[in-house]
Scaffold this motif. Structure first.
Motif, PDB file in Angstrom:
ATOM      1  N   LEU A 143       0.843  -1.204   0.000  1.00 62.51           N
ATOM      2  CA  LEU A 143       0.000   0.000   0.000  1.00 62.51           C
ATOM      3  C   LEU A 143       0.877   1.252   0.000  1.00 62.51           C
ATOM      4  N   HIS A 144       1.920   1.188   0.766  1.00 65.39           N
ATOM      5  CA  HIS A 144       2.857   2.301   0.868  1.00 65.39           C
ATOM      6  C   HIS A 144       3.523   2.586  -0.482  1.00 65.39           C
ATOM      7  N   GLU A 145       3.911   1.524  -1.187  1.00 64.56           N
ATOM      8  CA  GLU A 145       4.533   1.690  -2.506  1.00 64.56           C
ATOM      9  C   GLU A 145       3.560   2.311  -3.497  1.00 64.56           C
ATOM     10  N   MET A 146       2.273   2.025  -3.302  1.00 65.77           N
ATOM     11  CA  MET A 146       1.243   2.616  -4.164  1.00 65.77           C
ATOM     12  C   MET A 146       1.112   4.113  -3.891  1.00 65.77           C
ATOM     13  N   GLY A 147       1.572   4.544  -2.712  1.00 68.07           N
ATOM     14  CA  GLY A 147       1.513   5.960  -2.368  1.00 68.07           C
ATOM     15  C   GLY A 147       0.435   6.299  -1.350  1.00 68.07           C
ATOM     16  N   VAL A 148      -0.252   5.256  -0.863  1.00 65.11           N
ATOM     17  CA  VAL A 148      -1.310   5.453   0.126  1.00 65.11           C
ATOM     18  C   VAL A 148      -0.675   5.643   1.504  1.00 65.11           C
ATOM     19  N   CYS A 149      -1.266   6.496   2.339  1.00 62.26           N
ATOM     20  CA  CYS A 149      -0.751   6.708   3.688  1.00 62.26           C
ATOM     21  C   CYS A 149      -1.367   5.703   4.662  1.00 62.26           C
ATOM     22  N   ILE A 150      -0.607   5.373   5.687  1.00 65.02           N
ATOM     23  CA  ILE A 150      -1.060   4.397   6.681  1.00 65.02           C
ATOM     24  C   ILE A 150      -1.097   5.062   8.054  1.00 65.02           C
ATOM     25  N   SER A 151      -2.216   4.834   8.747  1.00 62.77           N
ATOM     26  CA  SER A 151      -2.353   5.375  10.088  1.00 62.77           C
ATOM     27  C   SER A 151      -2.609   4.233  11.065  1.00 62.77           C
ATOM     28  N   ILE A 152      -1.957   4.283  12.202  1.00 60.00           N
ATOM     29  CA  ILE A 152      -2.177   3.258  13.230  1.00 60.00           C
ATOM     30  C   ILE A 152      -3.196   3.815  14.225  1.00 60.00           C
ATOM     31  N   ASP A 153      -4.385   3.231  14.197  1.00 63.95           N
ATOM     32  CA  ASP A 153      -5.538   3.714  14.962  1.00 63.95           C
ATOM     33  C   ASP A 153      -5.555   3.101  16.365  1.00 63.95           C
ATOM     34  N   ASP A 154      -6.234   3.771  17.275  1.00 60.49           N
ATOM     35  CA  ASP A 154      -6.435   3.268  18.637  1.00 60.49           C
ATOM     36  C   ASP A 154      -5.107   2.884  19.286  1.00 60.49           C
ATOM     37  N   PHE A 155      -4.105   3.691  19.047  1.00 58.04           N
ATOM     38  CA  PHE A 155      -2.786   3.355  19.566  1.00 58.04           C
ATOM     39  C   PHE A 155      -2.761   3.415  21.090  1.00 58.04           C
ATOM     40  N   GLY A 156      -2.107   2.400  21.658  1.00 54.29           N
ATOM     41  CA  GLY A 156      -2.025   2.335  23.117  1.00 54.29           C
ATOM     42  C   GLY A 156      -2.888   1.224  23.666  1.00 54.29           C
ATOM     43  N   THR A 157      -3.755   0.656  22.814  1.00 53.91           N
ATOM     44  CA  THR A 157      -4.634  -0.416  23.284  1.00 53.91           C
ATOM     45  C   THR A 157      -4.040  -1.788  22.978  1.00 53.91           C
ATOM     46  N   GLY A 158      -3.037  -1.840  22.119  1.00 56.55           N
ATOM     47  CA  GLY A 158      -2.408  -3.120  21.781  1.00 56.55           C
ATOM     48  C   GLY A 158      -1.090  -3.269  22.512  1.00 56.55           C
ATOM     49  N   TYR A 159      -0.302  -4.193  22.053  1.00 63.83           N
ATOM     50  CA  TYR A 159       0.974  -4.435  22.723  1.00 63.83           C
ATOM     51  C   TYR A 159       2.095  -4.459  21.706  1.00 63.83           C
ATOM     52  N   SER A 160       2.242  -3.404  20.939  1.00 66.34           N
ATOM     53  CA  SER A 160       3.255  -3.442  19.892  1.00 66.34           C
ATOM     54  C   SER A 160       4.652  -3.351  20.474  1.00 66.34           C
ATOM     55  N   SER A 161       5.554  -3.974  19.778  1.00 66.51           N
ATOM     56  CA  SER A 161       6.951  -3.777  20.144  1.00 66.51           C
ATOM     57  C   SER A 161       7.443  -2.580  19.356  1.00 66.51           C
ATOM     58  N   LEU A 162       8.236  -1.775  19.988  1.00 64.43           N
ATOM     59  CA  LEU A 162       8.709  -0.557  19.339  1.00 64.43           C
ATOM     60  C   LEU A 162       9.545  -0.873  18.104  1.00 64.43           C
ATOM     61  N   LEU A 163      10.243  -1.990  18.189  1.00 66.27           N
ATOM     62  CA  LEU A 163      11.081  -2.411  17.078  1.00 66.27           C
ATOM     63  C   LEU A 163      10.222  -2.653  15.835  1.00 66.27           C
TER      64      LEU A 163
ATOM     65  N   LEU B  84       7.053  -1.527  15.352  1.00 67.84           N
ATOM     66  CA  LEU B  84       6.380  -0.283  14.960  1.00 67.84           C
ATOM     67  C   LEU B  84       7.270   0.577  14.080  1.00 67.84           C
ATOM     68  N   GLN B  85       8.515   0.608  14.432  1.00 66.90           N
ATOM     69  CA  GLN B  85       9.458   1.437  13.728  1.00 66.90           C
ATOM     70  C   GLN B  85       9.661   0.956  12.291  1.00 66.90           C
ATOM     71  N   ARG B  86       9.432  -0.344  12.054  1.00 70.83           N
ATOM     72  CA  ARG B  86       9.583  -0.903  10.704  1.00 70.83           C
ATOM     73  C   ARG B  86       8.355  -0.659   9.837  1.00 70.83           C
ATOM     74  N   LEU B  87       7.224  -0.372  10.458  1.00 69.15           N
ATOM     75  CA  LEU B  87       5.985  -0.172   9.685  1.00 69.15           C
ATOM     76  C   LEU B  87       6.086   1.084   8.831  1.00 69.15           C
ATOM     77  N   PRO B  88       5.601   1.012   7.583  1.00 70.97           N
ATOM     78  CA  PRO B  88       5.620   2.218   6.760  1.00 70.97           C
ATOM     79  C   PRO B  88       4.443   3.141   7.088  1.00 70.97           C
ATOM     80  N   ALA B  89       4.221   3.398   8.371  1.00 72.61           N
ATOM     81  CA  ALA B  89       3.099   4.254   8.768  1.00 72.61           C
ATOM     82  C   ALA B  89       3.524   5.718   8.732  1.00 72.61           C
TER      83      ALA B  89
END
Ligand code: C2E
Ligand code: MG
Ligand code: MG
Ligand code: MG
Length: 281
Positions: free
Chosen positions: A170-190, A192-197
């Motif tokens: 999706l990112h290569e297509m040029g679409v933007c990515i948003s991570i919604d409801d942040f803080g309710t999950g248990y993401s690892s920072l490592l 998250l940092q790799r996500l093309p958000a």
């Protein structure tokens, strides 16, 4: 069908069935025809820059105007649609209708808003997603950069490698990515940092008591600082008071969304809201 077996059987069946499950089955049947009957409506909630207070984007939120039950909020039928795979045609309709509306606003109102559309975890895992998105953008001649897809933190985290792969496409297509409801999950920072958000939305659960709960304030402050350092835009959702607004602005949030600034509204109401001198709905 239970009813055809006879009245006694029907009553027995009815009584033994959990009322809410029964309700859900009825709703599920209705949902199948809701799109064709044009009962689904999109509401649009504006997103404002924290400092200038200008509208930078709008988020499409689907609602169901049920002929007998009245307005049904998405939290009550999206999970149902996910269980039956109805979410696929429903999600495709939301995307297409929101893109159509944005194209109209851009054409007729010359606005520079971007559009955010929520994706369910089921849509997200489906192989057809990338083509569906590309199709909607193409049909309405939209620049991919004008579209943001919101996925929740937990959706992004589930099956991390597969998620990353889809997000990259999706990112290569040029679409933007948003991570919604942040803080309710248990993401690892490592991870998250790799996500093309490009954007992160702080869950309104953290915003609610921000001004009184020092722990929430510390968490929000850390999230904002971290994401800003990664050059990502931070949005706070659920802003209801001027106190929250000043707090979040001082912490460095880029944009704000919430009832204080603008409720989700129908397209024609948003049109009026955006007129000079327009009043919030
Ligand atoms: P979300 O994407 O986190 O959307 C924000 C929700 O918070 C919306 O509820 C919005 O009306 C509500 N909200 C906004 N400002 C405030 C505020 O100041 N205070 C409070 N208390 N609430 C506020 P809504 O419309 O009921 O949507 C709930 C969820 O349903 C959304 O959460 C999203 O996850 C899902 N959803 C909505 N539309 C769609 C859709 O088209 N597709 C999919 N897959 N999910 C959708
Ligand atoms: Mg959202
Ligand atoms: Mg949210
Ligand atoms: Mg939510």
């Amino acid at each position: 069908h239970a009813k055809s077996v006879g009245r006694d059987t029907y009553c027995f069946f009815e009584a033994s069935m959990n009322a809410s499950i029964h309700q859900q089955l009825l709703l599920m049947q209705d949902l199948r025809v809701a799109i064709q009957r044009r009962e689904l409506v999109l509401y649009y909630q504006p997103k404002f820059t924290a400092h200038e207070g200008s509208v930078v984007g709008i988020e499409a939120l689907v609602c169901w105007e049920h002929p007998e039950r009245g307005m049904i909020p998405p939290d009550e039928f999206i999970p149902l649609a996910e269980k039956t795979n109805m979410i696929m045609p429903l999600g495709a309709w939301v995307l297409d209708e929101a893109c159509r509306q944005l194209a109209e606003w851009r054409r007729e109102r010359h606005v520079e808003w971007t559009l955010s559309v929520n994706l369910s975890a089921v849509q997200f895992r489906h192989a057809s997603l990338v083509d569906t998105v590309r199709g909607a953008l193409h049909r309405h001649a939209l620049d991919p950069g004008w579209l943001t897809l919101e996925i929740t933190e937990s959706t992004a985290m589930r099956d991390a490698d597969a998620s990353l792969h889809i997000l990259q496409q999706l990112h290569e297509m040029g679409v933007c990515i948003s991570i919604d409801d942040f803080g309710t999950g248990y993401s690892s920072l490592l991870y998250l940092q790799r996500l093309p958000a490009t954007e992160l939305k702080i869950d309104r659960g953290f915003v609610r008591d921000l001004a009184h709960d020092t722990e929430d304030a510390a968490i929000v402050s850390a999230i904002v600082a971290l994401w800003r350092s990664l050059n990502l835009s931070v949005v706070a959702e659920g802003v209801e008071t001027t106190e929250q607004k000043s707090f979040l602005t001082a912490l460095g949030c880029h944009s704000l969304q919430g009832y204080l600034l603008g409720k989700p509204m129908r397209a024609d109401v948003l049109d009026q809201f955006m007129q000079p001198g327009g009043v919030p709905a």
